[in-house]
Design a protein around this motif. Sequence first.
Motif, short mmCIF file in Angstrom:
data_model
loop_
_atom_site.label_atom_id
_atom_site.label_comp_id
_atom_site.label_asym_id
_atom_site.label_seq_id
_atom_site.Cartn_x
_atom_site.Cartn_y
_atom_site.Cartn_z
N THR A 163 0.82 -1.21 0.00
CA THR A 163 0.00 0.00 0.00
C THR A 163 0.85 1.26 0.00
O THR A 163 0.58 2.21 -0.74
CB THR A 163 -0.94 0.00 1.22
N THR B 101 2.18 1.90 -3.38
CA THR B 101 1.13 2.46 -4.23
C THR B 101 0.96 3.95 -3.99
O THR B 101 0.75 4.73 -4.93
CB THR B 101 -0.21 1.75 -3.96
N ALA C 92 -5.88 0.55 4.96
CA ALA C 92 -5.46 1.46 3.90
C ALA C 92 -5.81 2.90 4.24
O ALA C 92 -5.01 3.82 4.03
CB ALA C 92 -6.11 1.06 2.58
N VAL D 185 -6.28 7.01 -1.41
CA VAL D 185 -6.73 5.73 -0.86
C VAL D 185 -8.20 5.51 -1.18
O VAL D 185 -8.60 4.43 -1.63
CB VAL D 185 -6.50 5.68 0.66
N LYS E 166 -8.71 4.51 -4.79
CA LYS E 166 -8.28 3.13 -5.03
C LYS E 166 -9.29 2.14 -4.48
O LYS E 166 -9.64 1.14 -5.13
CB LYS E 166 -6.91 2.88 -4.40
N LEU E 167 -9.77 2.41 -3.27
CA LEU E 167 -10.71 1.50 -2.64
C LEU E 167 -12.02 1.43 -3.41
O LEU E 167 -12.61 0.35 -3.56
CB LEU E 167 -10.98 1.92 -1.19
N LEU F 218 -3.03 -2.48 -1.55
CA LEU F 218 -3.77 -1.84 -2.64
C LEU F 218 -3.40 -2.41 -4.01
O LEU F 218 -4.14 -2.20 -4.98
CB LEU F 218 -3.55 -0.33 -2.62
N GLN F 219 -2.28 -3.10 -4.10
CA GLN F 219 -1.93 -3.80 -5.34
C GLN F 219 -2.34 -5.28 -5.28
O GLN F 219 -2.85 -5.83 -6.26
CB GLN F 219 -0.42 -3.71 -5.59
#
Length: 343
Positions: free
Chosen positions: A96, A99, A183, A196, A199-200, A328-329
Amino acid sequence: MLKKWNLMIAGVLLAMGMTACGTDNSEEASSGETSGTSGDSAAEESASSEGNASEEDANGESTEAEEITVSHELGETTVPKNPEDVVVFDFGSLDTLDTLGVDVAGLPKGTVPGYLSQYDSSEYENAGGIKEPDFEKIAAMEPGLIIISGRQSGAYEELSEIAPTIYMQVDTQNYWDSFASNAQTLGEIFGESDQVDEKLASIEDKVESLEEEASSADGEALVALANNGELSAYGAGSRFGVIHDEFGFAQVDENIETSTHGQSVSFEYVKEKNPEYLFVIDRTAVVGGDVSAEEVIENELTEQTKAYKNDNIVYLNPEYWYISGGGLQSVPAMVEQASAALE
């Protein structure tokens, strides 16, 4: 079914200085695995972060809080905003932070996932083993923050004496909310909350799409960990239970025990249960061993299953699933790999 969470509400809570930080049960130990269960509710175990009361500068205007308080399974930690020289033992958190463009100073280099191999260079300090932190070296680094997970939980007190230390492992019994909370906490600490949330939201859309498709598909699934020729099954609420709990695949066996190392099973068991989908994580590929998963999985017994006959045996990337889940990846990659079974 996937639990909906509201990013707008989360944003408001973060602005008020209250954000949850998910927890997990202990990760696997002796073999590099420790996972466990926790009886507390998500609300009781969730981690939260709160900023100091807003201060006023010389002109009487509010200034941004310089610290937040993070509550997690192992305690409550006051963390400075944008800490420097961060030491990371939890690879999901490293994923994370990578990212978000947040640099780190040290990590355990013995098990760095290939997709994060840049952190295996001399530019970063080796903070010790995944289960044995090098306390002397870490202290010499004077880190502003230390991030740990299950394998280092026993060293929490000693690491906390060196620097603010937070426990950031994903709670496998509440995977999505825990992952999202972790995250969001990192986003708040490093001033990247907006990134964040974006991305979420994107990942949640993918999870919901998979859950809808998988829950309406015919057939049931079995998730197995292959370890140097041995096989263990994992059901809902377990380390790899996200496939059932969030991704929507029905279990072929509702009675799989939730235990630290999964339920030891035979290939006769796999044949008997006859799953439509067989998901396999090859532990040997990341920790070493003599027998790969593929060498033992596709045998005369499993070849009689619907999974084999319909080409629905999916070998999941063990780096994402075993080493660095909850990033996150890694999470969107996990969604994509699970989706491959439905293609």
